[in-house]
Design an enzyme around this catalytic site. Sequence first.
Site, short mmCIF file in Angstrom:
data_model
loop_
_atom_site.label_atom_id
_atom_site.label_comp_id
_atom_site.label_asym_id
_atom_site.label_seq_id
_atom_site.Cartn_x
_atom_site.Cartn_y
_atom_site.Cartn_z
N HIS A 14 41.37 72.87 8.42
CA HIS A 14 41.44 73.59 9.72
C HIS A 14 40.16 74.38 9.92
CE1 HIS A 14 43.98 75.78 12.86
NE2 HIS A 14 42.74 76.21 13.01
N HIS A 16 36.91 75.54 12.87
CA HIS A 16 36.27 75.55 14.20
C HIS A 16 34.76 75.64 14.00
CE1 HIS A 16 40.10 76.47 16.32
NE2 HIS A 16 40.38 77.07 15.18
N ARG A 18 32.92 74.67 17.06
CA ARG A 18 32.49 74.62 18.47
C ARG A 18 31.59 73.42 18.72
NH1 ARG A 18 36.56 78.12 18.62
NH2 ARG A 18 36.05 80.15 17.77
N ASN A 42 39.58 72.48 20.25
CA ASN A 42 39.68 73.42 21.38
C ASN A 42 38.30 73.82 21.92
OD1 ASN A 42 39.21 74.92 19.00
ND2 ASN A 42 40.18 76.75 19.81
N LYS A 100 46.63 67.77 17.72
CA LYS A 100 46.80 69.21 17.60
C LYS A 100 47.57 69.78 18.79
CE LYS A 100 46.25 73.46 16.21
NZ LYS A 100 45.10 74.29 15.86
N HIS A 137 49.80 74.79 16.16
CA HIS A 137 49.58 76.24 16.26
C HIS A 137 50.96 76.83 16.56
CE1 HIS A 137 47.16 79.93 17.22
NE2 HIS A 137 48.37 80.24 17.65
N HIS A 175 47.61 77.79 9.75
CA HIS A 175 47.37 79.22 9.49
C HIS A 175 48.66 80.04 9.40
CE1 HIS A 175 47.63 78.94 13.82
NE2 HIS A 175 46.39 78.58 13.99
N ASP A 248 40.48 78.11 9.00
CA ASP A 248 40.47 78.59 10.38
C ASP A 248 39.21 79.42 10.66
OD1 ASP A 248 41.31 78.67 12.98
OD2 ASP A 248 42.81 80.23 12.69
N HIS A 252 32.57 83.22 16.78
CA HIS A 252 32.41 83.69 18.16
C HIS A 252 31.11 84.47 18.22
CE1 HIS A 252 36.45 82.82 19.77
NE2 HIS A 252 36.91 83.12 18.58
N ALA A 264 39.63 86.30 19.53
CA ALA A 264 40.32 86.17 18.23
C ALA A 264 39.61 85.14 17.38
CB ALA A 264 41.77 85.74 18.47
O1 DOR Z 1 41.97 83.47 15.79
C1 DOR Z 1 41.92 82.32 16.19
N1 DOR Z 1 40.77 81.77 16.65
N2 DOR Z 1 43.03 81.59 16.18
C2 DOR Z 1 43.07 80.36 16.74
O2 DOR Z 1 44.11 79.77 16.70
C3 DOR Z 1 41.89 79.80 17.41
C4 DOR Z 1 40.66 80.38 16.91
C5 DOR Z 1 39.46 80.10 17.79
O3 DOR Z 1 39.32 78.98 18.29
O4 DOR Z 1 38.64 81.01 17.92
ZN ZN Z 2 42.26 77.52 14.48
#
Ligand code: DOR
Ligand code: ZN
Length: 347
Positions: A14, A16, A18, A42, A100, A137, A175, A248, A252, A264
């Site tokens: 899992h 991310h 981007r 996502n 997903k 999720h 998660h 996870d 950001h 988040a």
């Molecule tokens: O905290 C999170 N950030 N939880 C998620 O499920 C998505 C993730 C994100 O894409 O930033």
């Molecule tokens: Zn995630």
Amino acid sequence: MINSITIRKPDDWHLHVRDGQMMAATLPHTARAFGRAILMPNLVPPVATVADGLAYRERALACLPKGSDFTPLITCYLRDDTDPDDVEEGFKMGLFTGVKLYPANATTNSALGVTDYEKVYRVYERMEKIGMRLLVHGEEVDPAIDVFDREAVFLDRRLAPMMKSFPGLKIILEHLSSKIGVDFVRANAPQLGSTITPYHMEINRTDMLGWGIKPYFYCMPIIKTEADRVALREAATSGDSCFFLGTDSAPHAMAKKLAVTGAAGLFTAPLAIELYTKIFADDGKLDKLEAFCSLNGPAHYGMAPNETTITLERRPWTIPEQVLVDGPEERVLVYRGGETMEWQVVG
Ligand code: DOR
Ligand code: ZN
């Protein structure tokens, strides 16, 4: 005291990273230590079709350092109107590892997720038939539900009926964040497996909110109580096959994390495998590290574990405070940046 450990190369089920410059800056941090990682879909717009998935995989491969043997795994973002034929095609051609499910508006970039659970039952039917995994999720987005209860309510209201209707559908509850969740996964294994992040095993909500609000401990599912943290840690370090590694790690831009409405997600890729190793070492459970990091995940996905190994040694280093990104996103602050990490990957 054990000062060195060699395990089969781990996978991150899992992750991310981007897209574009953000992916170029973050993906190499995972590729340095992991064999494979599931790249979450996502994006804006999401990876929702075979065409999207093929293009995203190419862009990910282009971000890897020369000679890297890392394999990016792609998932398909489930929408109310997802076409089961497209999903099946992506699975059969070896592109999609799974589908997903984001409940619409549950988290970052989930606005196009599922709004009507019955509408996607036809996709589950097909996945059950072809042996494809569903990644979930697991949070209820009904505004009447307290944010700390979102996972528990989802399990009861959504996941339990779904599993009953599709007993042959293998699911991953992503998660995991609560003791109720730990018990639910154990009770529903082996149909259900679950990923656990390092930070849900390290911190509780008092750490996040008790001495000033810490945006760099803010993620979804939200960090919960001390009892939840302890239950998650016991579950992961038990080595039981239903629990496995999924960071996870979610980068950001600093400006978005520190905004009035903060994003988040915690960026842990630069220290992820080291952090898991520290947790298992501190609990005297290093003998279970390989099962959690490198064996249980592939088994649940019906894949072979990696053939190569990595070695970690107790050799302190300072976690970098930030990772720079070319372009307007500029920088991502790293979870526990500036602190000392006692474990290091040495080979
Ligand atoms: O905290 C999170 N950030 N939880 C998620 O499920 C998505 C993730 C994100 O894409 O930033
Ligand atoms: Zn995630």
